[in-house]
Design a protein around this motif. Structure first.
Motif, mmCIF file in Angstrom:
data_model
loop_
_atom_site.group_PDB
_atom_site.id
_atom_site.type_symbol
_atom_site.label_atom_id
_atom_site.label_comp_id
_atom_site.label_asym_id
_atom_site.label_seq_id
_atom_site.Cartn_x
_atom_site.Cartn_y
_atom_site.Cartn_z
ATOM 1 N N TRP A 54 -41.620 -47.650 -28.721
ATOM 2 C CA TRP A 54 -42.814 -48.665 -28.188
ATOM 3 C C TRP A 54 -43.283 -48.870 -29.638
ATOM 4 N N GLY A 55 -44.151 -48.858 -30.504
ATOM 5 C CA GLY A 55 -44.278 -48.648 -31.270
ATOM 6 C C GLY A 55 -43.649 -49.560 -32.546
ATOM 7 N N GLY A 56 -42.179 -49.051 -32.999
ATOM 8 C CA GLY A 56 -41.477 -49.687 -34.403
ATOM 9 C C GLY A 56 -40.765 -50.386 -33.825
ATOM 10 N N LEU A 84 -38.709 -45.325 -16.989
ATOM 11 C CA LEU A 84 -37.856 -45.291 -15.853
ATOM 12 C C LEU A 84 -36.442 -44.275 -16.271
ATOM 13 N N LEU A 85 -37.023 -43.540 -16.920
ATOM 14 C CA LEU A 85 -35.926 -42.782 -18.256
ATOM 15 C C LEU A 85 -36.188 -41.460 -17.096
ATOM 16 N N THR A 86 -36.746 -41.252 -15.880
ATOM 17 C CA THR A 86 -36.584 -39.991 -15.027
ATOM 18 C C THR A 86 -35.580 -40.897 -13.839
ATOM 19 N N VAL A 137 -32.907 -36.920 -34.508
ATOM 20 C CA VAL A 137 -33.341 -35.329 -34.532
ATOM 21 C C VAL A 137 -34.203 -35.220 -33.425
ATOM 22 N N THR A 138 -34.489 -36.422 -32.752
ATOM 23 C CA THR A 138 -35.067 -36.435 -31.605
ATOM 24 C C THR A 138 -34.648 -36.129 -30.475
ATOM 25 N N GLU A 139 -33.379 -37.019 -30.324
ATOM 26 C CA GLU A 139 -32.163 -36.762 -29.457
ATOM 27 C C GLU A 139 -31.844 -34.600 -29.296
ATOM 28 N N PHE A 203 -37.421 -29.964 -22.968
ATOM 29 C CA PHE A 203 -37.468 -31.050 -22.705
ATOM 30 C C PHE A 203 -37.455 -32.325 -22.065
ATOM 31 N N PHE A 204 -37.878 -33.142 -22.298
ATOM 32 C CA PHE A 204 -38.063 -34.902 -21.384
ATOM 33 C C PHE A 204 -38.539 -36.066 -22.592
ATOM 34 N N LYS A 205 -37.601 -36.556 -23.181
ATOM 35 C CA LYS A 205 -38.512 -37.744 -23.854
ATOM 36 C C LYS A 205 -37.260 -38.087 -24.143
ATOM 37 N N LEU A 433 -49.223 -46.129 -35.326
ATOM 38 C CA LEU A 433 -49.691 -46.774 -34.412
ATOM 39 C C LEU A 433 -48.310 -46.173 -33.133
ATOM 40 N N GLY A 434 -49.349 -46.470 -32.099
ATOM 41 C CA GLY A 434 -48.995 -45.085 -31.016
ATOM 42 C C GLY A 434 -48.878 -43.279 -30.634
ATOM 43 N N ASP A 435 -48.074 -43.067 -30.059
ATOM 44 C CA ASP A 435 -48.371 -41.356 -30.180
ATOM 45 C C ASP A 435 -48.917 -41.069 -30.951
ATOM 46 N N ALA A 521 -42.782 -54.234 -10.950
ATOM 47 C CA ALA A 521 -43.514 -54.008 -12.389
ATOM 48 C C ALA A 521 -42.530 -53.845 -14.376
ATOM 49 N N TYR A 522 -42.310 -52.866 -13.353
ATOM 50 C CA TYR A 522 -41.006 -51.969 -14.036
ATOM 51 C C TYR A 522 -39.333 -53.167 -14.805
ATOM 52 N N ILE A 523 -39.648 -53.987 -13.589
ATOM 53 C CA ILE A 523 -38.200 -54.174 -14.176
ATOM 54 C C ILE A 523 -38.972 -56.107 -14.848
HETATM 55 P P1 FAD Z 1 -41.793 -43.518 -29.171
HETATM 56 O O1 FAD Z 1 -41.410 -43.839 -28.537
HETATM 57 O O2 FAD Z 1 -41.332 -41.948 -28.790
HETATM 58 O O3 FAD Z 1 -41.084 -43.193 -30.425
HETATM 59 C C1 FAD Z 1 -40.407 -43.010 -31.456
HETATM 60 C C2 FAD Z 1 -39.154 -43.176 -32.323
HETATM 61 O O4 FAD Z 1 -39.719 -42.529 -33.818
HETATM 62 C C3 FAD Z 1 -38.253 -43.008 -31.611
HETATM 63 O O5 FAD Z 1 -37.579 -43.927 -31.993
HETATM 64 C C4 FAD Z 1 -37.910 -41.671 -32.803
HETATM 65 O O6 FAD Z 1 -36.779 -41.569 -32.897
HETATM 66 C C5 FAD Z 1 -38.191 -41.960 -34.223
HETATM 67 N N1 FAD Z 1 -38.947 -40.849 -35.315
HETATM 68 C C6 FAD Z 1 -38.702 -40.077 -34.876
HETATM 69 N N2 FAD Z 1 -38.924 -39.133 -35.876
HETATM 70 C C7 FAD Z 1 -38.647 -39.816 -36.913
HETATM 71 C C8 FAD Z 1 -38.577 -39.452 -38.269
HETATM 72 N N3 FAD Z 1 -38.997 -38.478 -39.020
HETATM 73 N N4 FAD Z 1 -38.312 -40.747 -38.606
HETATM 74 C C9 FAD Z 1 -38.420 -42.165 -38.604
HETATM 75 N N5 FAD Z 1 -38.727 -41.868 -37.363
HETATM 76 C C10 FAD Z 1 -38.852 -41.277 -36.417
HETATM 77 N N6 FAD Z 1 -46.338 -44.556 -21.184
HETATM 78 C C11 FAD Z 1 -46.804 -45.611 -19.716
HETATM 79 O O7 FAD Z 1 -47.405 -46.158 -20.613
HETATM 80 N N7 FAD Z 1 -46.264 -46.052 -19.024
HETATM 81 C C12 FAD Z 1 -45.523 -45.071 -18.274
HETATM 82 O O8 FAD Z 1 -44.806 -45.247 -17.314
HETATM 83 C C13 FAD Z 1 -44.938 -43.838 -19.229
HETATM 84 N N8 FAD Z 1 -43.681 -43.141 -19.007
HETATM 85 C C14 FAD Z 1 -43.512 -41.752 -19.728
HETATM 86 C C15 FAD Z 1 -42.379 -41.756 -19.457
HETATM 87 C C16 FAD Z 1 -41.515 -40.872 -19.936
HETATM 88 C C17 FAD Z 1 -40.493 -39.352 -19.602
HETATM 89 C C18 FAD Z 1 -41.803 -40.030 -20.908
HETATM 90 C C19 FAD Z 1 -41.748 -39.238 -22.451
HETATM 91 C C20 FAD Z 1 -43.186 -40.738 -21.859
HETATM 92 C C21 FAD Z 1 -43.759 -42.150 -20.742
HETATM 93 N N9 FAD Z 1 -44.781 -42.860 -21.652
HETATM 94 C C22 FAD Z 1 -45.581 -43.752 -20.519
HETATM 95 C C23 FAD Z 1 -45.000 -42.705 -22.424
HETATM 96 C C24 FAD Z 1 -45.050 -43.562 -24.141
HETATM 97 O O9 FAD Z 1 -43.956 -43.329 -23.764
HETATM 98 C C25 FAD Z 1 -45.730 -43.273 -25.227
HETATM 99 O O10 FAD Z 1 -46.483 -43.056 -25.172
HETATM 100 C C26 FAD Z 1 -44.941 -43.909 -26.387
HETATM 101 O O11 FAD Z 1 -43.323 -44.449 -26.400
HETATM 102 C C27 FAD Z 1 -45.382 -44.114 -27.750
HETATM 103 O O12 FAD Z 1 -44.951 -44.799 -28.116
HETATM 104 P P2 FAD Z 1 -44.860 -44.728 -30.008
HETATM 105 O O13 FAD Z 1 -43.556 -45.918 -30.465
HETATM 106 O O14 FAD Z 1 -45.632 -43.739 -30.713
HETATM 107 O O15 FAD Z 1 -43.367 -42.918 -29.830
#
Ligand code: FAD
Length: 552
Positions: A54-56, A84-86, A137-139, A203-205, A433-435, A521-523
Motif C-alpha cells: 500500500w505504501g510503496g 479483499l484477500l479474504t 520472501v513474504t509469500e 498466516f494470512f498476509k 511509511l505504512g505498517d 467501497a471496495y470496488i
Molecule cells: P504492505 O502492504 O504489507 O507491503 C509491504 C511490501 O514490502 C510488500 O510488497 C512486501 O513484499 C515488501 N517487502 C517485505 N520485505 C521486504 C524487504 N526486505 N525489502 C523490500 N521489500 C520488502 N487495512 C485497511 O485499511 N482496511 C482493510 O480492510 C484491511 N484489510 C486487510 C486484510 C488483510 C488480510 C491484511 C493482511 C491487511 C489488511 N489491512 C487493511 C491492513 C493493510 O493491508 C496494511 O495496513 C497495509 O498493507 C500496510 O501497507 P504497507 O505498505 O506498510 O505494507
C-alpha cells in the motif's frame, strides 16, 4: 549481518564519473540500468522505494516522473489489495482480481525483484538480495524449501519438512544507490512466541497465504470423505480454527463461513452438520477497535450464522497429530493438528490460521539497528543538543520505540535516529511509511487507509518540494468496515476527523445496507478499471453460479 557483495551480471556496480554528477544526480555507486531500469534518468533524483504494498506501490505511482526516477525494490512483483484477500481464500474472487503488476509500461517506475537486506547511510546504498526464483520472501512458498518471513526472520515452509536452501535458490547480492529512500516493507505476523505456531499455523498476509488456506479447506473435505477416515478424524479435519478476532480474523471467518456453509455443503451433503468454524481471541470481545454496540452486533450476528466465537481463550500451543497422540509430532497433512487452549485443553483442527497482529520484519529490527558513521549533510537537524551537523560524524543508532517496534519518524515521515547519548537526528533523505513506521505524534492505525494517505501526502510534498513549509502529516479517519458473512457487514463512521479511531457516530451502519456499502467501497477503491470490473462481474456471477470451489 554484513553480507558479502559479489558480481551480479547486469546489475554489477560500476563507478560513476563523479565530476559530472549534478546535485540532482545520485553520487553513490552507479548500477547498469540498461535492462533493469529503462525509465532511469541520471538527471532526475533516484527515489528508491522498498516494498510494493500500500505504501510503496501508491507512492511510486504518485511521484512526478518529470522530477523523479522511482525504483521499487520488492520481493513481490505485484501489489495486493489486502481488504479483499479474504474473498480470494473463499473462492468469491480470483487471486488475479486483487493484484496489480508493479511492472506497467504506463507508469514510469523501475522495478527490481529483490529483498532489501541492509542500508548504508554513508554510501547511500541499499544492499539487496534477488528473490526472483524464490517468488518472494513474504509469500508462502511454492514447493518446500523456500522462505517466508515471520517476526523471527526468514524460515522454511511448514508444508514440507525443513530443507537446506539449494544453491540456485540463493539470491544474487547487489547494491542499489539512492538519492531519496522510502522504507515501506510492511509488517509480518506476530506469534507471541506461542509454541508450534510459527511452524504449523497458516498466516494470512499475501496471495500465497490465501491460496494455501483455500487449498487446505478443500483438502480437509476430500480427506474427510475418504472411506478410510474414522468418524473422529473426520470431525477434527472439518474443525477449522482462526486465532485473532480483529478485522482480518473476523472477515476471514465470515468469508470461510459463506464458502463452507453455502458452497462446500452443496458438494458434500453427506458431511452435513460436521464442519465447524471457531474464532479464538484472548480478549473478551471481538473487533476491539469498534464501538461497544457494533462489536456486540458482530458477535451476535456471527454466532447466529454458525461461527463459534471463543473470546477470553488463551492458545497455548499448536502441533501436528490428533489430540492425545504420543510424540513425535511430525507434520502430516493427511491428519489433523492439535490446538491447545487453557480453557478447552486439546482440540483437533484441520487448519489453524493465525491473524493476531503485526510484528516488525527482520530488515527493520536487525538490518537498521546499528548504522556506521555517516556524513553530517545527511542529517537535517539534531534535536535537544548543541551539536551542529558538521560535527555529527559519529555512530548513530536507529531509535526504536518500543524496542523491536516500527521505525520512529517525525511528522514529515522522515526517519529519526538516536545516538548513544540520547540525541535525536532527523535524516534528510530517508522516509518511512505504512505498517513499519510510527510517527512520533498522532500515530495512525496500521491500516491500508492510513498508509495510502501517507503515500499520497509524501508524494505531494516531494513533488512540490515544500516539506519545510508544510504542516506535519495528519490522518483523516474515513471510517472502518468489516464483513460479517451472509451478506451482512458493519461500518463505523467517525464523528470528528481528529485523526483518532476513538470518536464515532453511535450505532454506525449494520446489516445488509452496510454489506452493500462495503462492496461498493471496495470496488471503488480497487486500483485499476480492469480489476474494478472483474470484481463486480465475479460477485454477480457468484450469485448465479456459486463461488469457485476448485483446488489447485
Ligand atoms: P504492505 O502492504 O504489507 O507491503 C509491504 C511490501 O514490502 C510488500 O510488497 C512486501 O513484499 C515488501 N517487502 C517485505 N520485505 C521486504 C524487504 N526486505 N525489502 C523490500 N521489500 C520488502 N487495512 C485497511 O485499511 N482496511 C482493510 O480492510 C484491511 N484489510 C486487510 C486484510 C488483510 C488480510 C491484511 C493482511 C491487511 C489488511 N489491512 C487493511 C491492513 C493493510 O493491508 C496494511 O495496513 C497495509 O498493507 C500496510 O501497507 P504497507 O505498505 O506498510 O505494507
Amino acid at each position: 549481518p554484513r553480507y558479502p557483495v559479489y558480481s551480479t551480471g547486469a546489475f554489477s556496480p560500476r563507478i560513476a564519473p563523479s565530476s559530472q554528477a549534478s546535485s540532482r544526480r545520485c553520487l553513490a555507486t552507479q548500477i547498469d540500468y540498461t535492462v533493469a531500469g529503462p525509465h532511469s534518468d541520471n538527471q532526475k533524483e533516484r527515489v528508491v522505494i522498498l516494498g510494493s504494498g500500500w505504501g510503496g506501490y501508491n507512492l511510486s505511482r504518485k511521484l512526478s516522473p518529470k522530477i523523479y526516477s522511482p525504483i521499487i525494490i520488492s520481493p513481490r512483483s505485484y501489489f495486493v489489495f489486502t481488504p479483499l484477500l479474504t474473498d480470494t481464500a473463499s473462492g468469491s474472487l480470483d487471486f488475479s482480481n486483487i493484484v496489480e503488476p508493479v511492472r506497467d509500461p504506463r507508469a514510469k517506475v523501475n522495478f527490481i525483484q529483490a529483498a532489501a537486506r541492509a542500508v548504508d547511510l554513508n554510501k547511500k546504498t541499499i544492499l539487496c538480495e534477488a528473490t526472483v526464483v524464490k517468488s518472494g520472501v513474504t509469500e508462502s512458498p511454492r514447493v518446500g524449501g523456500n522462505e517466508r518471513q515471520t517476526e523471527e526472520g526468514p524460515e522454511t515452509t511448514n508444508m514440507k519438512p525443513m530443507q537446506a536452501q539449494r544453491q540456485w535458490e540463493q539470491g544474487e547480492l547487489f547494491e542499489i544507490p539512492y538519492d531519496k529512500l522510502v522504507i515501506a516493507v510492511g509488517a509480518v505476523s506476530r506469534t507471541f512466541g506461542t509454541p508450534g505456531v510459527r511452524e504449523n499455523a497458516m498466516f494470512f498476509k499475501d496471495i500465497g497465504d490465501a491460496k494455501r488456506v483455500k487449498r487446505r479447506v478443500r483438502e480437509c473435505f476430500e480427506l474427510a470423505v475418504l472411506p478410510t477416515t474414522t468418524p473422529e478424524m473426520r470431525k477434527w479435519l472439518l474443525n477449522f480454527a482462526i486465532v485473532g478476532a480483529g478485522p482480518t480474523g473476523i472477515e476471514l471467518a465470515a468469508s470461510l463461513r459463506d464458502f463452507i456453509y453455502a458452497d462446500m455443503m452443496a458438494l458434500y451433503p453427506a458431511l452435513n452438520e460436521i464442519p465447524k468454524l471457531n474464532l479464538y481471541d484472548v480478549a473478551p470481545k471481538v473487533l476491539s477497535m469498534f464501538d461497544e454496540s457494533l462489536s456486540r452486533y458482530a458477535m451476535e450476528t456471527m454466532k447466529s450464522e454458525g461461527i463459534d466465537i471463543k473470546t477470553s481463550h488463551h492458545v497455548k500451543s499448536l502441533r501436528w497429530g490428533p489430540p492425545g497422540a504420543p510424540p513425535p509430532y511430525e507434520m502430516d497433512p493427511k491428519r489433523c493438528l492439535t490446538l491447545t487452549t487453557e480453557e478447552e485443553g486439546e482440540v483437533g483442527v484441520g487448519m489453524c490460521v493465525w491473524t493476531t497482529g503485526n510484528a516488525m520484519p527482520k530488515f527493520i529490527t536487525q538490518s537498521l539497528d546499528a548504522v556506521d558513521p555517516f556524513p553530517a549533510d545527511s542529517v537535517l537537524n539534531i534535536e535537544g543538543s548543541s551539536v551542529t551537523p558538521t560535527s555529527a560524524e559519529q555512530a548513530w543508532k536507529f531509535k526504536k520505540a518500543p524496542k523491536k517496534g516500527p521505525l520512529l519518524v517525525d511528522g514529515h515521515l522522515r526517519v529519526q535516529l538516536e545516538n548513544e547519548s540520547g540525541q535525536t537526528a532527523v535524516l534528510r533523505d530517508v522516509f518511512a511509511l505504512g505498517d513499519n513506521a510510527m510517527p512520533e505524534t498522532g500515530a495512525p492505525p496500521a491500516t491500508a487507509q492510513a498508509t495510502f494517505q501517507e503515500a499520497k501526502w509524501l508524494a505531494k510534498r516531494l513533488n512540490k518540494d515544500d516539506m519545510a513549509q508544510t504542516p506535519p502529516f495528519s490522518f483523516k479517519n474515513l471510517g472502518t468496515m468489516a464483513y460479517l458473512g451472509n451478506e451482512r457487514a458493519l461500518m463505523q463512521i467517525p464523528h470528528e476527523n481528529d485523526g483518532t479511531m476513538n470518536r464515532f457516530l453511535p450505532g454506525g451502519i449494520k446489516g445488509r445496507t452496510a454489506s452493500l456499502i462495503w462492496k461498493a467501497a471496495y470496488i471503488t477503491m480497487s486500483i485499476s478499471w480492469r480489476n474494478k470490473l472483474r470484481i463486480a462481474f465475479r460477485w454477480t456471477l457468484n450469485r448465479l453460479f456459486g463461488r469457485d470451489v476448485s483446488r489447485f
